[in-house]
Design an enzyme around this catalytic site. Sequence first.
Site, mmCIF file in Angstrom:
data_model
loop_
_atom_site.group_PDB
_atom_site.id
_atom_site.type_symbol
_atom_site.label_atom_id
_atom_site.label_comp_id
_atom_site.label_asym_id
_atom_site.label_seq_id
_atom_site.Cartn_x
_atom_site.Cartn_y
_atom_site.Cartn_z
ATOM 1 N N HIS A 17 0.831 -1.215 0.000
ATOM 2 C CA HIS A 17 0.000 0.000 0.000
ATOM 3 C C HIS A 17 0.863 1.260 0.000
ATOM 4 O O HIS A 17 0.500 2.280 0.584
ATOM 5 C CB HIS A 17 -0.968 0.005 1.195
ATOM 6 C CG HIS A 17 -1.937 -1.124 1.193
ATOM 7 N ND1 HIS A 17 -3.102 -1.100 0.449
ATOM 8 C CD2 HIS A 17 -1.909 -2.334 1.814
ATOM 9 C CE1 HIS A 17 -3.761 -2.245 0.632
ATOM 10 N NE2 HIS A 17 -3.055 -3.001 1.443
ATOM 11 N N ASN A 32 -10.195 -3.293 2.051
ATOM 12 C CA ASN A 32 -9.812 -3.317 0.637
ATOM 13 C C ASN A 32 -11.054 -3.122 -0.232
ATOM 14 O O ASN A 32 -12.178 -3.139 0.256
ATOM 15 C CB ASN A 32 -9.147 -4.655 0.272
ATOM 16 C CG ASN A 32 -7.764 -4.808 0.862
ATOM 17 O OD1 ASN A 32 -7.056 -3.835 1.084
ATOM 18 N ND2 ASN A 32 -7.365 -6.047 1.122
ATOM 19 N N HIS A 69 -4.289 0.914 11.917
ATOM 20 C CA HIS A 69 -4.050 -0.317 12.681
ATOM 21 C C HIS A 69 -5.397 -0.966 12.999
ATOM 22 O O HIS A 69 -6.266 -0.315 13.600
ATOM 23 C CB HIS A 69 -3.296 0.021 13.972
ATOM 24 C CG HIS A 69 -3.095 -1.142 14.899
ATOM 25 N ND1 HIS A 69 -2.859 -2.429 14.458
ATOM 26 C CD2 HIS A 69 -3.096 -1.212 16.258
ATOM 27 C CE1 HIS A 69 -2.718 -3.230 15.491
ATOM 28 N NE2 HIS A 69 -2.862 -2.524 16.593
#
Length: 752
Positions: A123, A195, A387
């Site tokens: 990413h 995603n 996170h």
Amino acid sequence: MSSKDSGKSAATQATEVDEAIPGKPVPEPPTVTEPTEVRGPLPRKPDQDGPHTISPTGQTTGADQASSAQDGPFLTTAQGNRLHDTDHSLKAGPRGPVLLQDHHLREKITHFDHERIPERVVHARGAAAHGVFRAYGTAEKITKAAFLGADVETPVFVRFSTVLGSRGSADTVRDTRGFATKFYTAEGTFDLVGNNIPVFFIQDAIKFPDVIHAGKPHPDREIPQAQSAHDSFWDFVTLHTEATHHTLWNMSDRGIPRSFRMMEGFGVHTFRLVNAEGSTTLVKFHWKPRLGVHSLVWEEAQITGGMDPDFHRRDLADAIEAGAFPQWELAVQTFPDTPEQTFEGIDLLDPTNIVPEEMAPVQPIGLLTLNANPTNFFAETEQVAFHPGHLVPGIDVTDDPLLAGRLFSYLDTQITRLAGPNFAQIPINRTHAPVNDMTRDGFHQDAVHTGVAPYRPNSLDGGCPFLAGADTGAYIEVPVDLPAAQKVREAPASFDDHFSQPRRFWLSMSPVEREHIIAAYTFELGKCYEQAIKERALQVLANIDPELCEGVATGLGLPAPGADRPLASVDPSPALSQIGQTWPLDGRIIGIVADDNSDLDGVRALRRAVLDSDMVPLVIAPAGGKLDPGGEPITVQRTFATARSVEFDAVVLAGAPGPGKDAYGARDAKAGDPTAADHTETDPRVLLMLSEAYRHGKALGGWAGAEEAFQAAGVPTAAPGVALGSDSSATMNQLTQLLGRHRVWERFATTF
């Protein structure tokens, strides 16, 4: 974006149209010569925003956001000393040598040497925006998370990304896209790190280094960049068939989205929600784009990668600047929280599985609106740290083995990439909830802590900080019962089915989408060198569907094997197809081709109508500047040399523009040879735009003699999606109807 004040003068409306075109780099136009009158920094552009002014310990400071930007009219050192020269090193005489005592030289060069931080392993290439999330309150029955209460508004920062490429790679490569959202809630930061594909390549995080090493460029030559079309990727995924479902999604049109604004997002994993009474529900998170799900066609993606490798990030920023704020609904699929953690025979802990929407409806719980671009890419987009373990009361994790590894890996990555444990104090990462964590020191510690007892229990600091209970907002993990078990390295038997879900996806595709999947597999495997890998991949495809396998085998020139196991019996899921609905037009780009001989009054009217429809008009002409044969000037945004059809959602001709003065091969190879016998009266680059847009299924239109250009381009004027009107208004009416479907799908011939 639109303006319908008919009382304004033509000149005023023309100026407003020009100003509505996104892409302006600064809020004030620059002067031709270097400015010499002393003044302070320019303000940020209206479309930009920065991190909220939160202290390192989560306190609202009340300061204006501009207070965190560099200020003052004079150039200084990092310590604020004003400089009178930054172009010359301090030397012993004009010819040197350079003196070691030049502290400005050393400070400037040292900072430059270290202004890059390690890019993300995955990413790395991303784009981001600020926004707000407003909850509907429909989730209150299943979660006590405060930010999901009715009409609660929460600031957010969203980062979109590609997985495999480096920071310098192109946007339109075939790849999975990241969709990561940071919610700055009153109870702490919640990160939904997902995603644009709802399943993943692997079922267990321990294999994540393997799949990424396989997908990254080959380590000996560092090629190919940002691509899966190579031997090591297909070697891994054909030997490791749990990757089959994700690979099929990636080879579908989902792997090359038209825009971040037209891309779904998924939480991938199953999460556990907890309500105020302590009852739990398993959920999967979905982001549903208001503009619908839309993709590029493969040739379009390839051309765009060369013409504008920043296509997606530019599209996002321009849409926000133009006021066409992207929106997504956050939604959930809900499932009973049973000890088995399955639903209708589908293992909810297997991240390679989906639950079809027909089996578990997707229920909207809030609206995300992105309404501001970052002020500084590095400070915000590059330094933002997500996170999955950033959770708030009411949202908990499950035992998904891929999620378990992510809970460790993301935190560990930030410590290396952002140079220490205090990355949460970087402004873009600061929580909007008060912080008293007793952690101290370390690289980049920005907080100035008080007290002498950073431990507990303590009495020296009056016992502070104290532990919280459930009644005072403490985060308490759900006490899930665990069965007696042995410590083993294995997966449950329910993780063994690698083909029924890919078969459902294939059967759910329209004929056009199936053709695209076959073409994608053929291209990717055709780039592999090793014959054994191609043959192994065909065996995997045979276990999904014989027509898929035969189509790819034909393109590779290989025999199609038969399935080595019974084909799964599954029902299609119509929700998986991108085709069949109509969607809003916000932010669509309309290319208007014209020259000085065109119907410029019609062009002016069309530009205004496009803006009034919340779209963006870009005028394309032989040369830059203005089109103005005696009327109000029309600003040219693109020229025949700089424009390409892939930038536009529709191309409209105001007549049949003749060749520009640069229409010859030495100046622009697309223009061809003006002395050739087949050279046309219309500029060849316009014909190229028309022919490309036609075969890419885009809406086309024109008036005032545009038929000549269409015929010269080989585009049938009676073909579906070709809107030829008596004037610009009639043409616009037809285009509006066409654009809602994204493409003119009837133009794509299929064998299914």
